[in-house]
Motif scaffolding. Structure first.
Motif, PDB file in Angstrom:
ATOM      1  N   ASP A 283      25.587  25.504   8.420  1.00 14.65           N
ATOM      2  CA  ASP A 283      26.846  26.020   8.954  1.00 14.65           C
ATOM      3  C   ASP A 283      27.177  25.278  10.242  1.00 14.65           C
ATOM      4  O   ASP A 283      26.530  24.268  10.587  1.00 14.65           O
ATOM      5  CB  ASP A 283      26.778  27.535   9.164  1.00 14.65           C
ATOM      6  CG  ASP A 283      25.658  27.955  10.114  1.00 14.65           C
ATOM      7  OD1 ASP A 283      24.955  27.056  10.643  1.00 14.65           O
ATOM      8  OD2 ASP A 283      25.477  29.159  10.327  1.00 14.65           O
TER       9      ASP A 283
ATOM     10  N   MET B  27      20.513  26.985   4.683  1.00 19.04           N
ATOM     11  CA  MET B  27      21.928  27.102   4.996  1.00 19.04           C
ATOM     12  C   MET B  27      22.351  26.031   5.996  1.00 19.04           C
ATOM     13  O   MET B  27      21.616  25.696   6.929  1.00 19.04           O
ATOM     14  CB  MET B  27      22.241  28.483   5.577  1.00 19.04           C
ATOM     15  CG  MET B  27      23.735  28.712   5.826  1.00 19.04           C
ATOM     16  SD  MET B  27      24.098  30.342   6.495  1.00 19.04           S
ATOM     17  CE  MET B  27      23.506  30.167   8.167  1.00 19.04           C
TER      18      MET B  27
ATOM     19  N   GLU C  85      33.566  21.452   3.653  1.00 13.06           N
ATOM     20  CA  GLU C  85      34.768  21.720   4.429  1.00 13.06           C
ATOM     21  C   GLU C  85      36.020  21.238   3.685  1.00 13.06           C
ATOM     22  O   GLU C  85      37.074  21.900   3.717  1.00 13.06           O
ATOM     23  CB  GLU C  85      34.654  21.038   5.795  1.00 13.06           C
ATOM     24  CG  GLU C  85      35.621  21.566   6.843  1.00 13.06           C
ATOM     25  CD  GLU C  85      35.312  21.029   8.221  1.00 13.06           C
ATOM     26  OE1 GLU C  85      35.323  21.815   9.182  1.00 13.06           O
ATOM     27  OE2 GLU C  85      35.053  19.810   8.351  1.00 13.06           O
TER      28      GLU C  85
ATOM     29  N   PHE D 247      28.195  18.983   4.631  1.00 15.05           N
ATOM     30  CA  PHE D 247      29.128  19.899   5.293  1.00 15.05           C
ATOM     31  C   PHE D 247      30.561  19.390   5.183  1.00 15.05           C
ATOM     32  O   PHE D 247      31.486  20.171   4.964  1.00 15.05           O
ATOM     33  CB  PHE D 247      28.750  20.092   6.755  1.00 15.05           C
ATOM     34  CG  PHE D 247      29.596  21.118   7.462  1.00 15.05           C
ATOM     35  CD1 PHE D 247      29.331  22.463   7.324  1.00 15.05           C
ATOM     36  CD2 PHE D 247      30.676  20.733   8.246  1.00 15.05           C
ATOM     37  CE1 PHE D 247      30.114  23.425   7.961  1.00 15.05           C
ATOM     38  CE2 PHE D 247      31.469  21.670   8.886  1.00 15.05           C
ATOM     39  CZ  PHE D 247      31.188  23.019   8.729  1.00 15.05           C
TER      40      PHE D 247
ATOM     41  N   ARG E 112      35.321  25.498   2.428  1.00 13.51           N
ATOM     42  CA  ARG E 112      34.174  26.366   2.732  1.00 13.51           C
ATOM     43  C   ARG E 112      33.638  26.044   4.124  1.00 13.51           C
ATOM     44  O   ARG E 112      33.583  24.882   4.529  1.00 13.51           O
ATOM     45  CB  ARG E 112      33.063  26.178   1.692  1.00 13.51           C
ATOM     46  CG  ARG E 112      33.451  26.677   0.314  1.00 13.51           C
ATOM     47  CD  ARG E 112      32.310  26.542  -0.690  1.00 13.51           C
ATOM     48  NE  ARG E 112      32.111  25.152  -1.080  1.00 13.51           N
ATOM     49  CZ  ARG E 112      30.951  24.515  -1.041  1.00 13.51           C
ATOM     50  NH1 ARG E 112      29.870  25.127  -0.573  1.00 13.51           N
ATOM     51  NH2 ARG E 112      30.855  23.257  -1.439  1.00 13.51           N
TER      52      ARG E 112
ATOM     53  N   ALA F 296      30.531  26.872   5.153  1.00 16.24           N
ATOM     54  CA  ALA F 296      29.068  26.760   5.125  1.00 16.24           C
ATOM     55  C   ALA F 296      28.652  26.245   3.756  1.00 16.24           C
ATOM     56  O   ALA F 296      29.389  26.366   2.770  1.00 16.24           O
ATOM     57  CB  ALA F 296      28.405  28.107   5.409  1.00 16.24           C
TER      58      ALA F 296
END
Length: 294
Positions: A270, A268, A255, A251, A259, A261
């Protein structure tokens, strides 16, 4: 993050048991002035706990003193002994309304002032254990900033309701869940019921897993043999820790690329998933720092 996985009650009038409990792998020791101490021994329990608190603190133990309920008329004297520089929190029975919690807070503040402590130095953990307290659970949990956790008491709840207490616990599933939800809504830690059959490890494990599924982060014990299973179940598994680290890593990379997610192993990732991972890693860090893995 403060650990509340396991808390063990120790009779406050038994100095030998209090001193022995220093070696128990509990996150918090709970010297008891309430149910495990007969009325004739309440004064002895106050004196003994007051004498032993510095010893427990020197051994690095976090201590939550269990005091008698506001309605007993014993609370002010209990607080004189319980409120010390060595006390992390007090555990108060039968807190049924926000007014009760605020009255207890005022008594604690007076004891802190007498002892030269800043107001709020000692935290409060109310026991929610009657029909009225379950109905008022969120209001009780949010009644004062001093409250750091809330405990559900199944034994007294079933007495209040006039029902039988069973090992399976179906009769308390609804209020047990309600207290966990209220504690979370108030942003305090939910502490689960005692499993009274301390020789039944399988039953203890089953009951602890039920509490964990409801959102409880800690559980009271009445025997040192219960601490290992409780700590094990309420600690992250090694594979969970590894996966959480990977979640945070992918993640953070996403980031950095702008992004919000990404994915990991076909699933996924998020913000809510990352929050859960960071919370789990914080718990593991606290366990590692405590030196009590189980």
């Amino acid at each position: 993050m403060e650990l509340f996985r396991s808390l063990i009650f120790v009779p406050g009038n038994r100095r030998d048991m209090l001193e022995k409990a220093v070696s128990f792998p509990a996150d918090i020791m709970v010297p008891d002035m309430e149910d495990s101490v007969p009325l004739s021994e309440k004064g002895a329990a106050r004196d003994t706990i007051s004498d032993v608190l510095p010893v427990l603190a020197e051994a690095g133990r976090r201590v939550m003193v269990r005091v008698n309920a506001l309605s007993t008329g014993l609370l002010e004297e209990d607080m004189r002994a319980a409120i010390t520089p060595h006390t992390y929190a007090v555990n108060v029975g039968k807190v049924e309304t926000p007014w009760d919690a605020q009255q207890v807070d005022a008594i604690m503040a007076a004891a802190e002032a007498r002892g030269g402590l800043a107001r709020g130095s000692v935290r409060m953990v109310p026991y929610i254990e009657t029909a009225l307290s379950v109905v008022n659970a969120y209001a009780v949990c949010s009644a004062t900033p001093r409250i750091v956790a809330a405990a559900f008491g199944a034994e007294d709840f079933t007495v209040d309701m006039g029902t039988q207490r069973t090992d399976e616990g179906a009769e308390v599933l609804m209020p047990r869940a309600a207290v966990a939800i209220a504690a979370r809504a108030a942003d305090v830690t939910a502490l689960d019921v005692v499993y009274a059959n301390f020789r039944d490890e399988e039953g203890l494990r089953r009951d602890t897993l039920v509490g964990k599924s409801l959102g409880y982060k800690g559980k009271f014990a009445i025997h040192p043999a219960q601490l290992g299973p409780i700590n094990e179940i309420l600690s992250p598994l090694p594979e969970e820790v590894e996966y959480a680290r990977r979640v945070v890593e992918v993640f953070d990379e996403a980031e950095a690329q702008g992004r919000g997610a990404t994915s990991l192993d076909g699933k996924m990732v998020d913000v809510p998933i990352v929050k859960r991972a960071r919370n789990l890693l914080a718990i593991q860090d606290a366990i590692s720092a405590s030196g009590r893995q189980g």
